[in-house]
Design an enzyme around this catalytic site. Structure first.
Site, PDB file in Angstrom:
ATOM      1  N   HIS A   1       9.428   8.347 -26.654  1.00 45.61           N
ATOM      2  CA  HIS A   1       8.351   9.148 -26.481  1.00 45.61           C
ATOM      3  C   HIS A   1       8.670  10.753 -26.668  1.00 45.61           C
ATOM      4  CE1 HIS A   1       5.354  10.810 -23.656  1.00 45.61           C
ATOM      5  NE2 HIS A   1       6.143  11.629 -22.946  1.00 45.61           N
TER       6      HIS A   1
ATOM      7  N   ARG B   1       0.877  -1.227  -0.014  1.00 44.62           N
ATOM      8  CA  ARG B   1       0.119  -0.078   0.035  1.00 44.62           C
ATOM      9  C   ARG B   1       0.916   1.396  -0.004  1.00 44.62           C
ATOM     10  NH1 ARG B   1      -3.308  -2.981   3.548  1.00 44.62           N
ATOM     11  NH2 ARG B   1      -5.132  -3.632   2.324  1.00 44.62           N
TER      12      ARG B   1
ATOM     13  N   GLU C   1      -3.428  17.455 -11.335  1.00 51.22           N
ATOM     14  CA  GLU C   1      -4.187  17.918 -12.884  1.00 51.22           C
ATOM     15  C   GLU C   1      -5.640  18.309 -13.003  1.00 51.22           C
ATOM     16  OE1 GLU C   1      -2.029  15.908 -15.995  1.00 51.22           O
ATOM     17  OE2 GLU C   1      -4.125  15.447 -16.943  1.00 51.22           O
TER      18      GLU C   1
ATOM     19  N   HIS D   1       0.922  16.015 -26.088  1.00 53.48           N
ATOM     20  CA  HIS D   1       1.059  14.609 -25.486  1.00 53.48           C
ATOM     21  C   HIS D   1      -0.252  13.773 -26.049  1.00 53.48           C
ATOM     22  CE1 HIS D   1       4.475  16.056 -23.269  1.00 53.48           C
ATOM     23  NE2 HIS D   1       4.454  14.577 -22.606  1.00 53.48           N
TER      24      HIS D   1
ATOM     25  N   LYS E   1       3.830  11.702 -11.139  1.00 52.40           N
ATOM     26  CA  LYS E   1       3.044  10.855 -11.914  1.00 52.40           C
ATOM     27  C   LYS E   1       3.679   9.547 -12.244  1.00 52.40           C
ATOM     28  CE  LYS E   1      -0.035  14.019 -14.980  1.00 52.40           C
ATOM     29  NZ  LYS E   1      -0.106  14.114 -16.274  1.00 52.40           N
TER      30      LYS E   1
ATOM     31  N   GLU F   1      10.459  17.897 -24.276  1.00 54.99           N
ATOM     32  CA  GLU F   1       9.785  18.260 -23.134  1.00 54.99           C
ATOM     33  C   GLU F   1      10.542  19.792 -22.688  1.00 54.99           C
ATOM     34  OE1 GLU F   1       7.238  16.676 -22.378  1.00 54.99           O
ATOM     35  OE2 GLU F   1       7.776  14.506 -22.639  1.00 54.99           O
TER      36      GLU F   1
ATOM     37  N   LYS G   1       8.209  23.067 -14.167  1.00 61.02           N
ATOM     38  CA  LYS G   1       7.263  22.128 -13.885  1.00 61.02           C
ATOM     39  C   LYS G   1       6.937  22.358 -12.344  1.00 61.02           C
ATOM     40  CE  LYS G   1       6.198  17.507 -14.586  1.00 61.02           C
ATOM     41  NZ  LYS G   1       6.132  16.076 -15.026  1.00 61.02           N
TER      42      LYS G   1
ATOM     43  N   HIS H   1       0.905  10.617 -27.781  1.00 57.78           N
ATOM     44  CA  HIS H   1       0.642   9.362 -27.314  1.00 57.78           C
ATOM     45  C   HIS H   1      -0.063   8.400 -28.192  1.00 57.78           C
ATOM     46  CE1 HIS H   1       0.692  10.385 -22.503  1.00 57.78           C
ATOM     47  NE2 HIS H   1       1.645  10.223 -23.168  1.00 57.78           N
TER      48      HIS H   1
ATOM     49  N   ARG I   1      -2.505  21.868 -14.395  1.00 55.38           N
ATOM     50  CA  ARG I   1      -1.547  20.883 -14.774  1.00 55.38           C
ATOM     51  C   ARG I   1      -1.657  20.234 -16.122  1.00 55.38           C
ATOM     52  NH1 ARG I   1       1.476  16.141 -11.217  1.00 55.38           N
ATOM     53  NH2 ARG I   1       2.525  15.325 -12.839  1.00 55.38           N
TER      54      ARG I   1
ATOM     55  N   ASN J   1       0.700  18.484 -20.736  1.00 56.44           N
ATOM     56  CA  ASN J   1       0.534  17.530 -21.688  1.00 56.44           C
ATOM     57  C   ASN J   1       0.313  18.211 -22.948  1.00 56.44           C
ATOM     58  OD1 ASN J   1       0.144  15.558 -19.827  1.00 56.44           O
ATOM     59  ND2 ASN J   1      -2.069  16.513 -19.145  1.00 56.44           N
TER      60      ASN J   1
HETATM   61  P1  NAD Z   1      13.677   5.443 -21.363  1.00 57.59           P
HETATM   62  O1  NAD Z   1      13.659   5.431 -19.827  1.00 57.59           O
HETATM   63  O2  NAD Z   1      13.229   4.303 -22.023  1.00 57.59           O
HETATM   64  O3  NAD Z   1      15.169   5.813 -21.308  1.00 57.59           O
HETATM   65  C1  NAD Z   1      15.762   5.651 -22.892  1.00 57.59           C
HETATM   66  C2  NAD Z   1      16.877   4.795 -23.234  1.00 57.59           C
HETATM   67  O4  NAD Z   1      17.952   5.343 -22.506  1.00 57.59           O
HETATM   68  C3  NAD Z   1      16.654   3.512 -22.664  1.00 57.59           C
HETATM   69  O5  NAD Z   1      17.326   2.620 -23.422  1.00 57.59           O
HETATM   70  C4  NAD Z   1      17.531   3.529 -21.317  1.00 57.59           C
HETATM   71  O6  NAD Z   1      17.814   2.212 -20.808  1.00 57.59           O
HETATM   72  C5  NAD Z   1      18.494   4.473 -21.536  1.00 57.59           C
HETATM   73  N1  NAD Z   1      19.326   5.330 -20.503  1.00 57.59           N
HETATM   74  C6  NAD Z   1      18.593   5.786 -19.489  1.00 57.59           C
HETATM   75  N2  NAD Z   1      19.705   6.429 -18.903  1.00 57.59           N
HETATM   76  C7  NAD Z   1      20.916   6.431 -19.532  1.00 57.59           C
HETATM   77  C8  NAD Z   1      22.362   6.933 -19.226  1.00 57.59           C
HETATM   78  N3  NAD Z   1      22.470   7.487 -18.495  1.00 57.59           N
HETATM   79  N4  NAD Z   1      23.242   6.376 -20.176  1.00 57.59           N
HETATM   80  C9  NAD Z   1      22.763   5.532 -21.288  1.00 57.59           C
HETATM   81  N5  NAD Z   1      21.498   5.011 -21.573  1.00 57.59           N
HETATM   82  C10 NAD Z   1      20.427   5.383 -20.755  1.00 57.59           C
HETATM   83  O7  NAD Z   1      13.008   6.755 -22.019  1.00 57.59           O
HETATM   84  P2  NAD Z   1      13.016   8.281 -21.190  1.00 57.59           P
HETATM   85  O8  NAD Z   1      12.728   8.955 -22.663  1.00 57.59           O
HETATM   86  O9  NAD Z   1      13.676   8.536 -20.337  1.00 57.59           O
HETATM   87  O10 NAD Z   1      11.317   8.153 -20.783  1.00 57.59           O
HETATM   88  C11 NAD Z   1      10.194   8.025 -21.448  1.00 57.59           C
HETATM   89  C12 NAD Z   1       9.140   7.561 -20.428  1.00 57.59           C
HETATM   90  O11 NAD Z   1       8.768   8.413 -19.495  1.00 57.59           O
HETATM   91  C13 NAD Z   1       7.892   7.203 -21.216  1.00 57.59           C
HETATM   92  O12 NAD Z   1       7.429   6.003 -20.729  1.00 57.59           O
HETATM   93  C14 NAD Z   1       6.889   8.291 -20.763  1.00 57.59           C
HETATM   94  O13 NAD Z   1       5.507   7.944 -20.631  1.00 57.59           O
HETATM   95  C15 NAD Z   1       7.491   8.690 -19.701  1.00 57.59           C
HETATM   96  N6  NAD Z   1       7.039  10.156 -19.058  1.00 57.59           N
HETATM   97  C16 NAD Z   1       6.634  10.169 -17.738  1.00 57.59           C
HETATM   98  C17 NAD Z   1       6.558  11.556 -17.380  1.00 57.59           C
HETATM   99  C18 NAD Z   1       5.847  11.657 -15.798  1.00 57.59           C
HETATM  100  O14 NAD Z   1       5.523  12.787 -15.643  1.00 57.59           O
HETATM  101  N7  NAD Z   1       5.744  10.481 -15.175  1.00 57.59           N
HETATM  102  C19 NAD Z   1       6.755  12.582 -18.250  1.00 57.59           C
HETATM  103  C20 NAD Z   1       7.330  12.344 -19.592  1.00 57.59           C
HETATM  104  C21 NAD Z   1       7.485  11.106 -19.807  1.00 57.59           C
HETATM  105  N1  GLY Z   2       4.304  15.354 -18.236  1.00 58.77           N
HETATM  106  C1  GLY Z   2       2.879  15.614 -17.623  1.00 58.77           C
HETATM  107  C2  GLY Z   2       2.640  15.903 -15.949  1.00 58.77           C
HETATM  108  O1  GLY Z   2       3.590  15.663 -15.470  1.00 58.77           O
HETATM  109  O2  GLY Z   2       1.961  16.171 -15.770  1.00 58.77           O
END
Ligand code: NAD
Ligand code: GLY
Length: 361
Positions: free
Chosen positions: A265, A121, A237, A248, A143, A185, A227, A252, A241, A245
């Protein structure tokens, strides 16, 4: 080292940003009082690069560490992986007094955060983002979630970390396209909230792409300030907030349509911003000149503003499963000028079709 606060009363936390600070993670974890045992969740790309340094820092501070290494990739941001992690946490005796550290990009941050929000939990967690995208965006704001076959991030929670720990030096090992996708972003933050920040990026593209450390820190800090301010005003949101997006909804849909394999992404969000910008122009909200300015900056960092082999008729139905849909109407974030956006559900199908046509091909 710089510190930015996310002001959320008892859920508020610090974001620590610096260069060459990974070895201090253990001290910060102790200071935050996160328990004797820490489970570091990471993937098989990040582990060989940074897991040892993280373990050494945590153990050096007197903490017991277990590591859970999952396969790399967005396709593992799913419930099956979460179930596997729950079992490993149980087996290792991780209880509610212990904590999770998410070491990786946005995929690891979202997934490990989701596990932290739901395991027993909810147990405390820390974000140690290692991609530009995760440092400027995903690790901040709480998020967390996983994907369903029907769409991205369809199951999740708002669950804030205890702190976010950012060392920009880790960005030096990113694949070029992964480094670049983070700028979508960054540019998004400029378009939605600050022309000054947008100009900072515009004026320093070359230096940033050449990994100028001071400018990278300024970029990460600038994005996080934007942010953190938005999240502090509207954590869940319910209003403001939504502007985070921008790009997005269509982004998406493109990711879902292409099975999370063709686009990173940030790459999909870049195309989504171009489409949303065009819709704003067609609605008479945004000038052609500002759309060109946005798209030129996206292109100058190496991002694309169009997509091939996708049909508008395939994208439109997917917009209906977006989380921003309310009573069947899709909410769009549309720019009015660089630095200011509005949220509307009044985008007629003709405008949507024409804006999608502008990004296809
Ligand atoms: P990812 O986490 O897949 O990383 C991209 C690639 O880089 C992967 O192959 C990873 O293993 C590699 N990598 C990571 N750090 C590294 C480093 N220092 N050196 C070498 N390689 C490295 O992708 P991302 O673009 O970081 O994140 C995308 C994800 O984030 C999506 O799932 C998206 O939905 C999510 N996201 C979430 C929010 C939120 O607010 N929670 C906001 C934006 C995106
Ligand atoms: N990436 C969108 C949010 O964090 O609200």
């Amino acid at each position: 080292m710089q510190k930015i606060k996310v002001n959320l009363a008892d859920r508020g936390y610090d974001i620590i940003i610096g260069s060459g600070i990974l070895n201090q993670l253990g001290n910060f974890t102790i200071e935050a009082g996160l328990g004797k045992s820490i489970a570091v969740i990471t993937n098989d790309v990040v582990a060989p690069l940074y897991l040892e340094a993280v373990k050494t820092s945590l153990r050096g501070a007197g903490l017991k560490v277990i590591a859970i290494v999952i396969p790399d990739g967005e396709k593992y941001k799913v419930f099956e992986t979460a179930i596997d992690i729950y079992s490993k946490l149980l087996k290792a005796g991780i209880d509610r007094s212990h904590s999770i550290i998410a070491l990786g990009g946005g995929v690891i941050g979202d997934l490990a955060g989701f596990v932290a929000a739901t395991y027993l939990r909810g147990i405390a967690f820390v974000q140690v983002p290692t991609t530009l995208l995760a440092q400027v965006d995903a690790s901040v704001g709480g998020k967390v979630g996983i994907n369903l076959p029907q769409g991205k991030n369809m199951v999740g929670a708002f669950y804030q970390p205890k702190f976010v720990f950012i060392d920009v030096d880790v960005l030096s090992t990113l694949r070029k396209e992964v480094f670049i996708e983070g700028f979508s972003e960054v540019i998004k933050h400029g378009v939605i909230r600050s022309e000054k920040y947008f100009s900072l990026i515009e004026n320093n593209v070359k230096k940033l792409l050449n990994f100028d450390r001071d400018l990278l820190i300024e970029t990460v800090v600038g994005s996080i300030r934007i942010k953190a301010d938005v999240v502090s005003r509207d954590e869940r949101e319910s209003s403001l907030r939504v502007i985070l997006n921008y790009g997005h909804t269509i982004g998406h849909a493109i990711e879902t349509l292409t099975g999370y394999t063709r686009f990173l992404h940030g790459e999909a969000v870049s195309v989504g911003m171009a489409a949303a910008g065009k819709a704003a122009v067609l609605k008479g909200l945004f000038s052609e000149k500002d759309l060109e300015r946005q798209n030129n900056l996206l292109k100058s960092v190496g991002l694309q503003v169009n997509v091939k082999n996708v049909k508008e008729g395939e994208i439109i139905p997917l917009l209906q499963v977006d989380k921003k849909v309310k009573d069947g109407r899709v909410k769009f974030v549309l720019p009015e000028r660089i630095g200011k956006v509005l949220v509307t559900d009044d985008v007629k199908i003709e405008i949507l079709k024409r804006s999608l046509a502008s990004i296809i091909g």
